[in-house]
Design a protein around this motif. Structure first.
Motif, PDB file in Angstrom:
ATOM      1  N   LEU A 173       3.748   5.558  -5.984  1.00 46.03           N
ATOM      2  CA  LEU A 173       3.433   5.637  -7.415  1.00 46.03           C
ATOM      3  C   LEU A 173       2.421   6.753  -7.660  1.00 46.03           C
ATOM      4  CD1 LEU A 173       3.654   4.543 -10.293  1.00 46.03           C
ATOM      5  CD2 LEU A 173       1.814   2.941  -9.714  1.00 46.03           C
ATOM      6  N   GLY A 174       1.443   6.872  -6.768  1.00 47.25           N
ATOM      7  CA  GLY A 174       0.467   7.957  -6.888  1.00 47.25           C
ATOM      8  C   GLY A 174       1.117   9.322  -6.799  1.00 47.25           C
ATOM      9  N   ILE A 175       2.111   9.458  -5.926  1.00 48.31           N
ATOM     10  CA  ILE A 175       2.826  10.729  -5.814  1.00 48.31           C
ATOM     11  C   ILE A 175       3.550  11.053  -7.120  1.00 48.31           C
ATOM     12  CG2 ILE A 175       4.770  11.889  -4.678  1.00 48.31           C
ATOM     13  CD1 ILE A 175       3.944  10.386  -2.108  1.00 48.31           C
ATOM     14  N   LEU A 176       4.240  10.060  -7.676  1.00 48.34           N
ATOM     15  CA  LEU A 176       4.954  10.293  -8.937  1.00 48.34           C
ATOM     16  C   LEU A 176       4.004  10.691 -10.058  1.00 48.34           C
ATOM     17  CD1 LEU A 176       7.596   7.420  -9.023  1.00 48.34           C
ATOM     18  CD2 LEU A 176       8.017   9.867  -8.865  1.00 48.34           C
ATOM     19  N   LEU A 177       2.878  10.005 -10.137  1.00 46.80           N
ATOM     20  CA  LEU A 177       1.911  10.333 -11.191  1.00 46.80           C
ATOM     21  C   LEU A 177       1.237  11.671 -10.914  1.00 46.80           C
ATOM     22  CD1 LEU A 177       0.328   6.812 -11.777  1.00 46.80           C
ATOM     23  CD2 LEU A 177       2.045   7.984 -13.165  1.00 46.80           C
ATOM     24  N   GLY A 178       0.974  11.976  -9.628  1.00 46.04           N
ATOM     25  CA  GLY A 178       0.348  13.237  -9.269  1.00 46.04           C
ATOM     26  C   GLY A 178       1.209  14.444  -9.591  1.00 46.04           C
ATOM     27  N   GLU A 179       2.523  14.270  -9.556  1.00 45.42           N
ATOM     28  CA  GLU A 179       3.431  15.371  -9.912  1.00 45.42           C
ATOM     29  C   GLU A 179       3.282  15.775 -11.371  1.00 45.42           C
ATOM     30  OE1 GLU A 179       7.308  13.903  -8.968  1.00 45.42           O
ATOM     31  OE2 GLU A 179       7.268  14.741  -6.962  1.00 45.42           O
ATOM     32  N   GLN A 180       2.716  14.904 -12.171  1.00 44.36           N
ATOM     33  CA  GLN A 180       2.590  15.191 -13.591  1.00 44.36           C
ATOM     34  C   GLN A 180       1.311  15.957 -13.926  1.00 44.36           C
ATOM     35  OE1 GLN A 180       5.311  14.508 -15.327  1.00 44.36           O
ATOM     36  NE2 GLN A 180       6.024  13.733 -13.364  1.00 44.36           N
ATOM     37  N   ILE A 181       0.360  16.060 -12.973  1.00 43.85           N
ATOM     38  CA  ILE A 181      -0.918  16.707 -13.261  1.00 43.85           C
ATOM     39  C   ILE A 181      -0.791  18.215 -13.478  1.00 43.85           C
ATOM     40  CG2 ILE A 181      -3.202  17.220 -12.276  1.00 43.85           C
ATOM     41  CD1 ILE A 181      -3.165  14.352 -11.149  1.00 43.85           C
TER      42      ILE A 181
ATOM     43  N   ILE B 159       0.832  -1.210   0.000  1.00 42.34           N
ATOM     44  CA  ILE B 159       0.000   0.000   0.000  1.00 42.34           C
ATOM     45  C   ILE B 159       0.867   1.261   0.000  1.00 42.34           C
ATOM     46  CG2 ILE B 159      -0.299   0.104   2.502  1.00 42.34           C
ATOM     47  CD1 ILE B 159      -3.274   0.715   0.412  1.00 42.34           C
ATOM     48  N   ALA B 160       2.009   1.221   0.682  1.00 40.04           N
ATOM     49  CA  ALA B 160       2.909   2.376   0.697  1.00 40.04           C
ATOM     50  C   ALA B 160       3.556   2.566  -0.666  1.00 40.04           C
ATOM     51  CB  ALA B 160       3.980   2.194   1.765  1.00 40.04           C
ATOM     52  N   LEU B 161       3.908   1.477  -1.325  1.00 38.58           N
ATOM     53  CA  LEU B 161       4.511   1.582  -2.656  1.00 38.58           C
ATOM     54  C   LEU B 161       3.507   2.111  -3.670  1.00 38.58           C
ATOM     55  CD1 LEU B 161       6.595  -1.718  -2.661  1.00 38.58           C
ATOM     56  CD2 LEU B 161       7.366   0.612  -2.189  1.00 38.58           C
ATOM     57  N   VAL B 162       2.244   1.716  -3.539  1.00 42.83           N
ATOM     58  CA  VAL B 162       1.202   2.244  -4.421  1.00 42.83           C
ATOM     59  C   VAL B 162       1.033   3.742  -4.169  1.00 42.83           C
ATOM     60  CG1 VAL B 162      -1.274   2.143  -4.945  1.00 42.83           C
ATOM     61  CG2 VAL B 162       0.026   0.038  -4.659  1.00 42.83           C
ATOM     62  N   GLY B 163       1.131   4.154  -2.913  1.00 42.04           N
ATOM     63  CA  GLY B 163       1.066   5.578  -2.595  1.00 42.04           C
ATOM     64  C   GLY B 163       2.202   6.361  -3.230  1.00 42.04           C
TER      65      GLY B 163
END
Length: 91
Positions: free
Chosen positions: A37-45, A31-35
């Motif tokens: 990944l979400g941070i990395l993808l969120g930086e692109q928004i 769950i922490a690793l998925v979080g």
């Protein structure tokens, strides 16, 4: 690519050793690793929204030059000058 394969192999070896000693891995839960990944993808928004609001001339290559290298990291590449020189010395 070789360092990634070596890293994976060593990680598997450590995992087997942990299993033999019946200890839990100190690695973060999935769950922490998925979080992360979400941070990395969120930086692109924000850059994506900026490019939609005010498109630039080079907007077509934005995905290849801005998002892909940042999210997936720069893969190591062989230096062509050194590889050619080493091959020339062996001949």
């Amino acid at each position: 690519m070789k360092p990634y394969v070596l890293s994976l192999a060593l990680g598997l070896l450590v995992g087997v050793i942990y299993a033999l000693f019946q200890v839990r891995s100190p690695a973060p839960p999935v769950i922490a690793l998925v979080g992360l990944l979400g941070i990395l993808l969120g930086e692109q928004i924000p850059p994506l929204i900026k490019s939609v609001i005010k498109p630039e001339a080079a907007a077509t290559s934005w995905l290849q030059h801005q998002v892909k290298p940042h999210v997936f990291g720069e893969l190591p590449q062989c230096a062509k000058g050194e590889a050619g020189a080493a091959a020339g010395r062996k001949a």
